[in-house]
Motif scaffolding. Structure first.
Motif, PDB file in Angstrom:
ATOM      1  N   LEU A   1      68.074  89.190   7.926  1.00 35.19           N
ATOM      2  CA  LEU A   1      66.836  89.778   7.791  1.00 35.19           C
ATOM      3  C   LEU A   1      65.964  88.675   6.546  1.00 35.19           C
ATOM      4  O   LEU A   1      64.808  88.731   6.690  1.00 35.19           O
TER       5      LEU A   1
ATOM      6  N   GLU B   1      67.114  97.538   1.275  1.00 35.59           N
ATOM      7  CA  GLU B   1      68.534  97.346   1.480  1.00 35.59           C
ATOM      8  C   GLU B   1      69.051  98.167   2.545  1.00 35.59           C
ATOM      9  O   GLU B   1      70.099  97.926   3.210  1.00 35.59           O
ATOM     10  N   ASN B   2      68.245  99.305   2.661  1.00 41.71           N
ATOM     11  CA  ASN B   2      68.746 100.289   3.740  1.00 41.71           C
ATOM     12  C   ASN B   2      67.928 100.188   5.199  1.00 41.71           C
ATOM     13  O   ASN B   2      67.956 101.035   5.924  1.00 41.71           O
ATOM     14  N   ASN B   3      67.312  99.119   5.167  1.00 38.40           N
ATOM     15  CA  ASN B   3      66.470  98.647   6.589  1.00 38.40           C
ATOM     16  C   ASN B   3      65.436  99.611   6.861  1.00 38.40           C
ATOM     17  O   ASN B   3      65.463  99.792   7.825  1.00 38.40           O
ATOM     18  N   GLU B   4      64.849 100.218   5.877  1.00 36.95           N
ATOM     19  CA  GLU B   4      63.777 101.276   6.055  1.00 36.95           C
ATOM     20  C   GLU B   4      62.455 100.577   5.479  1.00 36.95           C
ATOM     21  O   GLU B   4      61.387 101.105   5.729  1.00 36.95           O
ATOM     22  N   TYR B   5      62.566  99.066   5.392  1.00 40.38           N
ATOM     23  CA  TYR B   5      61.129  98.737   5.133  1.00 40.38           C
ATOM     24  C   TYR B   5      59.864  98.589   5.956  1.00 40.38           C
ATOM     25  O   TYR B   5      58.744  98.356   5.696  1.00 40.38           O
TER      26      TYR B   5
ATOM     27  N   GLN C   1      73.210  91.855   7.429  1.00 43.09           N
ATOM     28  CA  GLN C   1      72.074  92.238   6.784  1.00 43.09           C
ATOM     29  C   GLN C   1      71.093  90.912   6.607  1.00 43.09           C
ATOM     30  O   GLN C   1      69.766  90.958   6.480  1.00 43.09           O
TER      31      GLN C   1
END
Length: 274
Positions: A261, A159-163, A258
């Motif tokens: 993605l 969710e925080n685009n840290e994947y 978002q």
């Protein structure tokens, strides 16, 4: 049929878009409404009662928007809310409406992928605690052994685009190691959260090549196609204009940015106030 009766797709946030993408690919002719309850995500750490009330509220909104069939494209909602909605609420709301989840379609087939008879479930804490996968797999594949691992950081990473970050590597490896330590014979891994497909490149780096990884999108899409084939009375009610609308309970601008993605193409969301 001129009446607008889209199929509703509900998730606590963005993850259900990975399911919607496969459903639309399989069944492009139908109308769809996607609702993400982003203002109250994540669901995975919330109590059964809270998830049930949040999910019911969103399902009722989808009904009010014309949906007569709603898919809970969220494992936590399917685990913590689906049964109550089916058994307690639909009769009062409208006995002809239907709400389906993502757990049963997956558990109906998961045993077919395993040669060793041992499968691993990677999920949110809420889904693991519910033991829904243990119960449902037992019904269809009583000889299959099931091992579970809760991955509380995976949804926030996505969710925080840290994947794709180094931090994601740490948490992905940590939970996969924990799961595989339970049994060396696990040969099938289920990503039992619709956010997790975005972590698939990282997951593949940390598992042996002989392990099959299952995402739920295609499984759920096939199951929905079969359901509509077996229930022509519901299929006839679903409008077929090929339209898709996206709603969020939070910022539509943030959601639209978002969502691509997860969905794989641009999304334009609208705000739904609960």
């Amino acid at each position: 049929m001129s009446a607008y009766h889209p199929i509703g797709i509900f998730d606590s946030g963005y993850g259900g878009l990975t399911v919607l993408k496969e459903i639309v690919r399989k069944l492009p002719q139908y109308d769809y409404i996607y609702l993400g309850d982003n203002a109250r995500t994540p669901y995975g750490t919330r109590s059964f009662d809270t998830v049930y009330h949040y999910t019911l509220e969103c399902v009722q909104h989808l009904f009010s928007m014309g949906c007569r069939l709603v898919i809970l494209a969220c494992n936590t909602a399917s685990a913590k809310a689906l049964r109550n909605i089916q058994q307690l609420d639909l009769e009062k709301i409208n006995p002809d409406y239907r709400v389906l989840g993502v757990i049963r379609p997956t558990t109906e087939v998961i045993g077919n992928y395993s040669k060793s008879g041992e499968v691993g479930i990677l999920a949110t804490k809420g889904t693991v605690t519910s033991e829904s996968y243990l119960v449902e797999i037992e019904k269809f594949f009583p000889d299959v052994k099931v091992y579970q691992e809760a991955c509380p950081m995976w949804v926030p990473l996505v969710e925080n685009n840290e994947y794709m970050s180094a931090g994601a590597d740490f948490f992905v490896k940590k939970h996969i190691d924990h799961l595989l330590e339970q049994s060396p014979a696990i040969d099938t891994l289920l990503l039992a959260c619709t956010h997790y497909p975005l972590l698939l490149p990282k997951i593949k780096e940390h598992i042996p090549n002989n392990i099959t990884i299952l995402s739920q999108g295609e499984i759920v899409a096939d199951s929905l196609a079969d359901y509509l084939h077996r229930h022509p009375e519901m299929d006839e009610q679903c409008s077929k204009g090929g339209q898709i609308r996206f709603f969020t309970t939070d910022s539509p601008e943030d959601f639209s940015r978002q969502a691509s993605l997860f969905y794989g193409e641009p999304v334009q969301a609208e705000k739904l106030s609960l």
